[in-house]
Motif scaffolding. Sequence first.
Motif, PDB file in Angstrom:
ATOM      1  N   ARG A  60       0.835  -1.212   0.000  1.00 28.46           N
ATOM      2  CA  ARG A  60       0.000   0.000   0.000  1.00 28.46           C
ATOM      3  C   ARG A  60       0.864   1.254   0.000  1.00 28.46           C
ATOM      4  N   ILE A  61       1.902   1.240   0.826  1.00 28.79           N
ATOM      5  CA  ILE A  61       2.791   2.400   0.926  1.00 28.79           C
ATOM      6  C   ILE A  61       3.504   2.649  -0.400  1.00 28.79           C
ATOM      7  N   ALA A  62       4.006   1.575  -1.012  1.00 32.04           N
ATOM      8  CA  ALA A  62       4.710   1.714  -2.293  1.00 32.04           C
ATOM      9  C   ALA A  62       3.782   2.250  -3.374  1.00 32.04           C
ATOM     10  N   ARG A  63       2.559   1.756  -3.400  1.00 36.03           N
ATOM     11  CA  ARG A  63       1.599   2.234  -4.407  1.00 36.03           C
ATOM     12  C   ARG A  63       1.240   3.705  -4.168  1.00 36.03           C
ATOM     13  N   GLU A  64       1.055   4.070  -2.903  1.00 40.04           N
ATOM     14  CA  GLU A  64       0.725   5.457  -2.579  1.00 40.04           C
ATOM     15  C   GLU A  64       1.862   6.410  -2.928  1.00 40.04           C
TER      16      GLU A  64
END
Length: 382
Positions: free
Chosen positions: A366-370
């Motif tokens: 999630r963090i990488a996508r955000e």
Amino acid sequence: MAPIKIGIIGLGATGPTLGPGAWAVAAHLASFTPSPNYEIVAVCNSSVESAQRSIAFHKLPPSTKAYGKPEDIAADPNVDLVVVSVIVTSHHKVAKPVLLAKKQLFVEWPLAASLREAEDLARLAREANVRTIVGTQFRADPAVQKVKELVQGGAIGKVTSTQIQYSPAMGPPDMWMDAAPYYLDFKSGGNEFTIAFGHLLDSFLYVLGDFETVKASLSKQYPIMKLFDMSHGQITNPAVPRTAPDHIFVQGVLQSGAVASINYHRPGALLGKNFRWLISGSDGEIEFTLEGYLQIGNSEREIRIKTVHEPSEVRVVEWKGEMPKHVESVPFPGQNTALVWEAFASGREGVADFEDGVRVHRLLDRIAREAGSPYAEYVEEM
């Protein structure tokens, strides 16, 4: 109680160091050898000959079996639990036969090289109905256990916000050891983002729960790295590009409603302690600081608390408890791993399983996508 019989995959014929290939020696062998709860009965390496060399090097009993394939150690009826301590890109293929054989299983963190592989291992573990452990051992640290106890016990009332500043104790930020170049590669699955930051995230989730909403910025402030040889410290490659981030800023709202901020950074020279965690609540605030290595213990740790009930006093919280002698005797860097094994044998708090591991993998994705390009694309390719 009879000791749990252990098979280790990835035990090097080397001494206890922090270099690649030696973690099973420094953490697991060091934990099992003095413990009355465990007995090493088998070793599996890339070949039977390699396993035999490790057995001889570490002076394990002559009855210790040597294997060259994960399927073979998994099939050994004398093995109760298998430890997988190899490079993360091999975790899934090495761990899968163990789960298919319905054996208890420990896998180092990261659980796998991608979320997809981690979810598959968790599914296989559920189907096999076996106990599992993932090696996120910071949660077993007595200081982390005490922070969780304070929060859950309502010492500061309802948690309203939290903030972490963390700079890992890993030497100059533009240098890395040449034996582990995968640590610089985002798509290796075993890099600074997934390993160093992932260990922190596991304990964050353990104490405060998951994010409801999250925003993130990832950055490579040192895009070109110098590789060095650990044996003599000399530079072996002066210019290696990295794709894994070295600065990670995460903000969001937790499922509890609290606001959260995590700042992972790598300054050339650090001012103050390298880890500071503030947890603020309606009735007060907890400060947890650490100087040294985060997840491997033997570091300077302090917990302080101030509450509305004692508004003029900042109290230092005692977090050290009595340890069994066979755990206390385990040297750096293995003590938190020894605490995990002690908790597993006794059924106490402090052990992360594969479901916990998947939860961290999902949050990392999630963090990488955000964070957007290029990290969102990297995740899609993994």
